[in-house]
Design an enzyme around this catalytic site. Sequence first.
Site, PDB file in Angstrom:
ATOM      1  N   HIS A  95     -16.975 -10.078 -56.561  1.00 28.00           N
ATOM      2  CA  HIS A  95     -18.343 -10.524 -56.801  1.00 28.00           C
ATOM      3  C   HIS A  95     -19.300  -9.349 -57.005  1.00 28.00           C
ATOM      4  CE1 HIS A  95     -22.385 -12.055 -55.572  1.00 28.00           C
ATOM      5  NE2 HIS A  95     -21.990 -13.153 -56.200  1.00 28.00           N
ATOM      6  N   CYS A  96     -18.922  -8.181 -56.515  1.00 31.17           N
ATOM      7  CA  CYS A  96     -19.811  -7.021 -56.528  1.00 31.17           C
ATOM      8  C   CYS A  96     -19.927  -6.350 -57.889  1.00 31.17           C
ATOM      9  CB  CYS A  96     -19.333  -5.986 -55.517  1.00 31.17           C
ATOM     10  SG  CYS A  96     -19.129  -6.602 -53.830  1.00 31.17           S
ATOM     11  N   ILE A  97     -18.997  -6.638 -58.830  1.00 38.49           N
ATOM     12  CA  ILE A  97     -18.996  -5.847 -60.059  1.00 38.49           C
ATOM     13  C   ILE A  97     -19.524  -6.572 -61.299  1.00 38.49           C
ATOM     14  CG2 ILE A  97     -17.177  -4.352 -59.193  1.00 38.49           C
ATOM     15  CD1 ILE A  97     -15.193  -5.740 -60.989  1.00 38.49           C
TER      16      ILE A  97
END
Length: 367
Positions: free
Chosen positions: A333-335
């Site tokens: 989800h972070c990228i």
Amino acid sequence: MTWRMPSETAPHTRTWMAFPSEGPTLGETDAERAAGYAAWAAVAHAVAEFEPVTILVDPSELARARRMLSSEIEIIEAGVDEFWLRDSGPTFAVDPERPGVLGAVDFIFNGWGDHDWSVWSKAAHHGRIVAEAVGAELVSSLLVNEGGGIHVDGEGTVLLTETVQLDPRRNPYADRARVEAEMLRTLGATHAVWVPRGLTRDYEDFGTSGHVDIVATIPSPGVLLLHDQRNAAHPDHAVSRELREFFATQTDAAGRAFDIVDLPAPATIRDADGDTDWSYVNPLVVNGGVIACGFGEEEADAAARGILEDVYPGRRVVTVDARELFARGGGIHCIPQQQPEVSAWSAWSRHPSPISPQLSPRGAPPP
């Protein structure tokens, strides 16, 4: 005028990413760098099975990106040093009073608090670059904030963390009231839930100091998916208990108590660098699907898929190995960052469904 950030479950036009470039985050050895490139490419290809993907690529990495990425993935040449686009790129919003208008909130990005190792002079421009590429109305903000440091339900609730938005390395003069006012102006958030802290490893030098997107997420209004470290030998065992007790006292913007769904952590509690921060509470929601973090643990990965299928009904859950991502400070989800489909959002917001409609390959609503 108040903008509104749609829920991640609302229809998307596309997903945005940035391709890695050499630097502190990617790795020090050829093997580490190769693993990093491969991990980002794997996520891009998984997302492309569900919706269009556009990726920013530094000029120095164009040849590699074209070699590693499918021709279905659109490449835009742009300066890239840090490549966690959830954090450096824009946070998209819509204007309820102007149907079809897309906004791009450009929070200040300073490398998660301007660490000695962080390199972010190019990444600081990603918000404007992406906004211009899609013709979005730029919504400038003086708040230092990252996309992984917030989560919304699309109905007025925003999850924040005291050690992120109030971090003196980010916003030395901010207080809760000022942050909440900016969340209202830029995201339409009428109710803030201030999470007291994040996971233990996230406070080490290469951490974000408490990003909420590996701790908790709201798969549907009133439902909260929460990281659950059940091994008492891990420091996050106590953190998990503390956070569960906290969320049990909280309500959302509609005044509902959260229905908390625990998502157990993988069995592995240590890696070469110490206590892990591996978390399944880092899924990427896409049109008709969910891209889930995997950790090479067949039983635990399958159990996580089952829970995600329950809380995101009707979506196909696909697991992608996230270990190389977490080794660099984050998860799936972070990228990436989702771009909402504004023409479909108005109808969807009136009759929200946990299943977003399938969009055509170019992102337009089906006829």
